[in-house]
Scaffold this motif. Structure first.
Motif, mmCIF file in Angstrom:
data_model
loop_
_atom_site.group_PDB
_atom_site.id
_atom_site.type_symbol
_atom_site.label_atom_id
_atom_site.label_comp_id
_atom_site.label_asym_id
_atom_site.label_seq_id
_atom_site.Cartn_x
_atom_site.Cartn_y
_atom_site.Cartn_z
ATOM 1 N N ALA A 276 0.847 -1.193 0.000
ATOM 2 C CA ALA A 276 0.000 0.000 0.000
ATOM 3 C C ALA A 276 0.881 1.241 0.000
ATOM 4 N N GLY A 277 0.574 2.179 -0.885
ATOM 5 C CA GLY A 277 1.353 3.408 -0.959
ATOM 6 C C GLY A 277 2.532 3.350 -1.900
ATOM 7 N N SER A 278 2.641 2.267 -2.684
ATOM 8 C CA SER A 278 3.777 2.155 -3.613
ATOM 9 C C SER A 278 3.508 2.853 -4.939
ATOM 10 N N GLY A 279 2.266 3.327 -5.163
ATOM 11 C CA GLY A 279 1.967 4.120 -6.357
ATOM 12 C C GLY A 279 1.277 3.387 -7.478
ATOM 13 N N LYS A 280 0.695 2.229 -7.197
ATOM 14 C CA LYS A 280 0.070 1.413 -8.259
ATOM 15 C C LYS A 280 -1.078 2.155 -8.940
ATOM 16 N N THR A 281 -2.037 2.624 -8.155
ATOM 17 C CA THR A 281 -3.219 3.285 -8.720
ATOM 18 C C THR A 281 -2.872 4.632 -9.333
ATOM 19 N N ARG A 447 4.126 6.997 -0.497
ATOM 20 C CA ARG A 447 2.973 7.835 -0.121
ATOM 21 C C ARG A 447 3.388 8.897 0.891
ATOM 22 N N SER A 448 4.070 8.489 1.933
ATOM 23 C CA SER A 448 4.551 9.410 2.956
ATOM 24 C C SER A 448 5.522 8.660 3.849
ATOM 25 N N ARG A 449 6.284 9.392 4.638
ATOM 26 C CA ARG A 449 7.203 8.717 5.552
ATOM 27 C C ARG A 449 6.430 7.981 6.647
ATOM 28 N N LEU A 450 5.243 8.491 6.991
ATOM 29 C CA LEU A 450 4.395 7.808 7.965
ATOM 30 C C LEU A 450 3.932 6.465 7.429
ATOM 31 N N ALA A 451 3.436 6.439 6.164
ATOM 32 C CA ALA A 451 2.981 5.206 5.552
ATOM 33 C C ALA A 451 4.136 4.219 5.389
ATOM 34 N N PHE A 453 6.876 3.994 7.268
ATOM 35 C CA PHE A 453 7.242 3.435 8.570
ATOM 36 C C PHE A 453 6.212 2.405 9.025
ATOM 37 N N ALA A 454 4.921 2.694 8.788
ATOM 38 C CA ALA A 454 3.862 1.779 9.178
ATOM 39 C C ALA A 454 3.961 0.472 8.418
ATOM 40 N N GLU A 455 4.251 0.544 7.106
ATOM 41 C CA GLU A 455 4.375 -0.666 6.291
ATOM 42 C C GLU A 455 5.527 -1.542 6.755
ATOM 43 N N GLU A 456 6.604 -0.927 7.203
ATOM 44 C CA GLU A 456 7.799 -1.673 7.576
ATOM 45 C C GLU A 456 7.759 -2.191 9.014
ATOM 46 N N ASN A 457 7.023 -1.493 9.906
ATOM 47 C CA ASN A 457 7.131 -1.800 11.330
ATOM 48 C C ASN A 457 5.862 -2.296 11.996
ATOM 49 N N LEU A 458 4.711 -2.187 11.350
ATOM 50 C CA LEU A 458 3.465 -2.640 11.983
ATOM 51 C C LEU A 458 3.130 -4.052 11.543
#
Length: 458
Positions: A276-281, A447-451, A453-458
């Protein structure tokens, strides 16, 4: 096959909904359909759920097999493939007549009856293996807890054992690519440079696979594979990163490869996977607008996606079909807003672009039976589709149509699909050797640094 080695496979309802012709996958063994499964198929076939069509196909398949059989033959089992040399049989078990031993979950009476049928067959055919086949994970756990010895998932349409082996669409060589090449023949065709290298240079190459290295500007795409050589089309990393579509530039090399495939008129199918947030759409919509509005390559843009409960809930939403679909396609409308956020009047720009590009929001249920010509089709959230649903959509595409299928295998909502059985995985593996398709896995979250970090750590 010896009778004792032939297994008895009991199919759960979700198997026939996942693959209506699943009974033909057990050619040398005996298949048993509990009466409860037929009752559940009967309830589903008249519903508004998107699996109603699969239920009807399964029922018609069974009717074709049993139409001339007597009640005794149906209960004993008849050969369901008389033309082939298979010895397998198909039978219907009247499970409602059996003595109940499993009574857990009062709201799951159908599941209980199926489990009782499997336990009954285990006792009746003690010398043979009785296997319950179901895609419901919890049903598999309950079956083992109830005393069913053999429980399996349906894996006939599973092409890989682990999603980590899924084709990424590109290969990245360590160091400088040319240091590993002993001999190369470079030619110029239509203003483009092509390199002919030995096939052993790249491990298991396939058509339209991107080839990169880590130490130079080298970036190519496989355009031809012969017995001993492969042809690489020289793209250049800087050129990939400088491509634009609707004023959108790639933020990393993975987006650069994706944009190259999206803007290539010789590629009819583009498959985009990634987090999510990698720019597909965003990339798909930018490419669609660029080629529809600026280059006049397509007459319309059709946006559609699958939602598990769409058949039941869409009718309660106000408006026409497109207005009903807007809540489900918010990701696309958000993307359109992002593409025009710097305009003087964003809302006015969106209305103008939707009319100019003839953007249509369609329900996946109404895509069946259509023949789509000269259109750019964006099929979002493909990870929730089965292989048969993917086939239904892609076979709608006619002349001059390009389809982009995107999805994230980490966000599967269907209770019967896993990353390895998803239609998206199936499509990636099936189309990797088709010259009219390209697949790119987008690494990284932009998408953002927040997204990120969430993708990598949650």
């Amino acid at each position: 096959m010896d009778d004792r080695k032939r297994k008895i496979f009991v199919l759960d309802t979700n198997i026939l909904l996942h693959e209506p012709h699943a009974i033909f996958s057990f050619q040398e063994h005996d298949v048993v359909i509990p009466m409860t499964v037929l009752e559940e198929l009967d309830r589903i076939k008249d519903s508004k759920r998107d699996v109603a069509r699969d239920a009807r196909i399964a029922i018609r398949t069974l009717e074709d097999i049993f139409k001339e059989a007597t009640p005794e033959q149906i209960s004993e089992g008849i050969r369901f493939n008389t033309e082939a040399k298979s010895t397998g049989t198909l039978a219907i078990l009247a499970d409602f007549e059996l003595h109940e031993t499993v009574k857990a979950f009062a709201d799951k009476a159908g599941d209980n009856r199926i489990l009782n049928a499997v336990i009954h067959l285990q006792k009746k055919s003690a010398s043979r293996d009785v296997v319950l086949v179901t895609k419901d994970i919890n049903m598999r756990l309950r079956a083992k807890g109830a005393g069913v010895r053999y429980v399996e998932d349906y894996r006939t349409d599973q092409l890989i054992d682990d999603v980590q082996y899924l084709t990424k669409g590109f290969v990245q060589c360590e160091g400088n690519f040319w240091d590993k090449v002993d001999e190369v023949n470079s030619i110029a065709l239509a203003g483009k440079t092509h390199h002919l290298v030995h096939q052993s240079t790249i491990e298991q190459p396939y058509i339209n696979q991107y080839v990169l290295d880590t130490d130079s500007d080298f970036a190519t795409r496989v355009t031809r594979i012969e017995e001993e050589s492969i042809t690489l089309k020289d793209l250049g990393r800087d050129k990939l990163m400088s491509r634009r579509a609707w004023d959108i530039k790639p933020k990393n090399i993975y987006q650069g490869m994706a944009l190259n495939a999206l803007l290539d008129p010789d590629i009819d199918l583009v498959i985009l996977t990634g987090a999510a947030g990698s720019g597909k759409t965003l990339l798909a919509m930018a490419a669609a607008l660029e080629q529809s509005v600026e280059q006049k390559m397509f007459d319309k843009i059709i946006v559609t996606r699958n939602t598990p409960e769409i058949g039941e809930s869409i009718g309660f939403l106000p408006g026409n079909e497109e207005e009903k679909m807007l809540p489900w396609l918010a990701a696309v409308t958000d993307t359109l807003e992002a593409l025009h956020k710097n305009d003087h009047c964003t809302e006015g720009s969106l209305r103008y672009i939707c009319d100019k590009a003839n953007i249509q929001f369609k329900s996946i249920n109404f895509m069946r039976g259509r023949s789509i010509q000269n259109a750019f089709v964006l099929l979002d959230e493909c990870q929730n589709l089965t292989a048969s649903q993917i086939k239904t959509i892609i076979t709608r595409c006619g002349e001059g149509t390009k389809i982009v299928c995107s999805g994230n295998l980490a966000q599967i909502d269907s209770p019967y699909l896993t990353p390895v059985t998803s239609g998206l995985t199936y499509m990636v593996e099936r189309f990797k050797n088709f010259e009219g398709s390209a697949n790119v896995h987008l690494n990284g979250v932009v998408r953002s640094r927040l997204a990120e970090f969430a993708e990598e750590n949650l």
